[in-house]
Design a protein around this motif. Structure first.
Motif, PDB file in Angstrom:
ATOM      1  N   MET A  58       0.785  -1.222   0.000  1.00 14.57           N
ATOM      2  CA  MET A  58       0.000   0.000   0.000  1.00 14.57           C
ATOM      3  C   MET A  58       0.832   1.296   0.000  1.00 14.57           C
ATOM      4  SD  MET A  58      -3.429   0.712   2.043  1.00 14.57           S
ATOM      5  CE  MET A  58      -2.882  -0.200   3.406  1.00 14.57           C
ATOM      6  N   ARG A  59       1.833   1.393   0.858  1.00 19.89           N
ATOM      7  CA  ARG A  59       2.531   2.675   1.022  1.00 19.89           C
ATOM      8  C   ARG A  59       3.355   3.057  -0.208  1.00 19.89           C
ATOM      9  NH1 ARG A  59       7.524   4.347   2.713  1.00 19.89           N
ATOM     10  NH2 ARG A  59       8.155   2.193   3.111  1.00 19.89           N
ATOM     11  N   THR A  60       3.994   2.082  -0.841  1.00 24.38           N
ATOM     12  CA  THR A  60       4.970   2.458  -1.879  1.00 24.38           C
ATOM     13  C   THR A  60       4.566   2.065  -3.307  1.00 24.38           C
ATOM     14  OG1 THR A  60       6.225   0.412  -1.494  1.00 24.38           O
ATOM     15  CG2 THR A  60       6.938   2.390  -0.296  1.00 24.38           C
ATOM     16  N   THR A  61       3.382   1.456  -3.466  1.00 25.54           N
ATOM     17  CA  THR A  61       2.925   1.152  -4.833  1.00 25.54           C
ATOM     18  C   THR A  61       1.446   1.529  -4.963  1.00 25.54           C
ATOM     19  OG1 THR A  61       1.990  -1.081  -4.552  1.00 25.54           O
ATOM     20  CG2 THR A  61       4.386  -0.939  -4.745  1.00 25.54           C
ATOM     21  N   ASN A  62       0.912   1.352  -6.172  1.00 27.87           N
ATOM     22  CA  ASN A  62      -0.528   1.606  -6.358  1.00 27.87           C
ATOM     23  C   ASN A  62      -1.347   0.333  -6.148  1.00 27.87           C
ATOM     24  OD1 ASN A  62       0.416   0.327  -8.612  1.00 27.87           O
ATOM     25  ND2 ASN A  62      -0.753   1.529 -10.090  1.00 27.87           N
ATOM     26  N   GLY A  63      -0.714  -0.684  -5.550  1.00 28.54           N
ATOM     27  CA  GLY A  63      -1.426  -1.930  -5.271  1.00 28.54           C
ATOM     28  C   GLY A  63      -1.782  -2.054  -3.802  1.00 28.54           C
ATOM     29  N   SER A  64      -2.334  -3.212  -3.449  1.00 24.65           N
ATOM     30  CA  SER A  64      -2.621  -3.484  -2.042  1.00 24.65           C
ATOM     31  C   SER A  64      -2.431  -4.980  -1.808  1.00 24.65           C
ATOM     32  CB  SER A  64      -4.042  -3.061  -1.685  1.00 24.65           C
ATOM     33  OG  SER A  64      -4.950  -3.802  -2.479  1.00 24.65           O
ATOM     34  N   LEU A  78       2.576  -3.359 -11.236  1.00 27.25           N
ATOM     35  CA  LEU A  78       2.243  -2.216 -10.378  1.00 27.25           C
ATOM     36  C   LEU A  78       3.197  -1.044 -10.630  1.00 27.25           C
ATOM     37  CD1 LEU A  78       1.637  -4.067  -6.982  1.00 27.25           C
ATOM     38  CD2 LEU A  78      -0.097  -3.163  -8.556  1.00 27.25           C
ATOM     39  N   ASP A  79       2.820   0.088 -10.064  1.00 31.73           N
ATOM     40  CA  ASP A  79       3.648   1.290 -10.157  1.00 31.73           C
ATOM     41  C   ASP A  79       4.258   1.564  -8.783  1.00 31.73           C
ATOM     42  OD1 ASP A  79       4.691   3.823 -10.430  1.00 31.73           O
ATOM     43  OD2 ASP A  79       2.943   4.648 -11.482  1.00 31.73           O
ATOM     44  N   GLY A  81       6.278   4.080  -8.341  1.00 35.06           N
ATOM     45  CA  GLY A  81       6.641   5.504  -8.358  1.00 35.06           C
ATOM     46  C   GLY A  81       7.206   5.884  -9.711  1.00 35.06           C
TER      47      GLY A  81
END
Ligand code: G3P
Ligand code: MG
Length: 247
Positions: A58-64, A78-79, A81
């Motif tokens: 969650m904190r460092t990508t656009n995934g969970s 995923l992204d 950044g």
């Protein structure tokens, strides 16, 4: 064998100037004159090692969800950044070699995955750096991971990593045949520094983002610091701006 240690390591790749634990961050650190970078390595559900700090996305990508439960097909789409996917460790390792950066590879196993993570990372490091003049430095908070690395690839130097350094740290370090002590600068005591000095063990501290604090830690005998403030670094002196040193 322990590689020569620069005074400064870019923390989590590019510190706070780039998304953490990305190839863009590592490239930025090299461009800004850093000779060494630290990054965190964990396994995906398919046991692919990748650069990421948290056990969750969650904190460092656009995934969970959890990194260790995420298959590669989803994870590397995923992204992390700047449009970059979380880097595979293999890519980051090659990049460090290409850029001539000393890599401090922090083995960051998800809970319960210490042994497998260390097996995969140590195996890959042994392959990628085979025959290299400068080996990287492995470190981990996980003593189990360091044990595996010691047994599987003893030629790769190891650092033992603590938040607060325990009283029996030197015994643990010797048991792991580790060569460096890494610890949280906030809790570092002079007793530990004296003990390390007497045993010839370099001390590396995280995370230092202020010149005054850095100056004090170096004066107390700390060897190297991990920093997020890449902007405070002056490549011409290989030191923080305003902190002059020979090397
Ligand atoms: O390896 C030093 C430092 O990175 C340890 O803390 O949480 O930033 O991985 P953390
Ligand atoms: Mg780390």
């Amino acid at each position: 064998m322990l590689p020569p240690l620069p005074r400064w390591f870019a923390h989590r790749g590019g510190g706070s100037l780039a998304p953490e634990n990305t190839l863009a961050g590592i490239r930025l650190a090299a461009r800004m004159g850093f000779r060494a970078v630290e990054f965190d390595v964990m396994l995906s559900a398919d046991a692919t090692p990748l650069l990421i700090h948290d056990e969750t996305l969650m904190r460092t990508t656009n995934g969970s969800g959890r990194v260790c439960e995420m298959p590669d097909a989803l994870l590397f789409a995923l992204d992390a950044g700047g449009g970059e996917p979380p880097p595979r460790f293999a890519e980051a390792a090659l990049l460090c070699r290409q850029l001539g950066l000393l890599a401090n590879i922090e083995i960051k196993p998800a809970q319960g995955h210490d042994v497998r993570t260390a097996e995969v990372v140590a195996g890959m490091v042994a392959d990628v750096w085979h025959g290299a003049a400068q080996m990287p430095l492995l470190s981990s908070f996980s003593l189990a991971a360091l044990e595996v690395a010691r047994d599987l690839a003893p030629e790769i130097p190891r650092g033992i990593l603590f938040d607060r350094v325990p009283a029996d740290w030197l015994r643990q370090l010797h048991e792991l045949q580790a060569v460096t002590l890494h610890c949280n600068a906030t809790y570092l005591t002079d007793d530990v520094l004296q003990e390390a000095g007497a045993a010839g063990i370099p001390v590396l501290c995280y995370t230092v983002n202020a010149a005054e604090k850095a100056k004090m830690l170096f004066a107390r005998g700390v060897c190297s610091l991990f920093t997020d403030r890449l902007d405070l670094f002056a490549p011409e002196t290989n030191d923080y701006k305003g902190l002059h040193s020979p090397g």
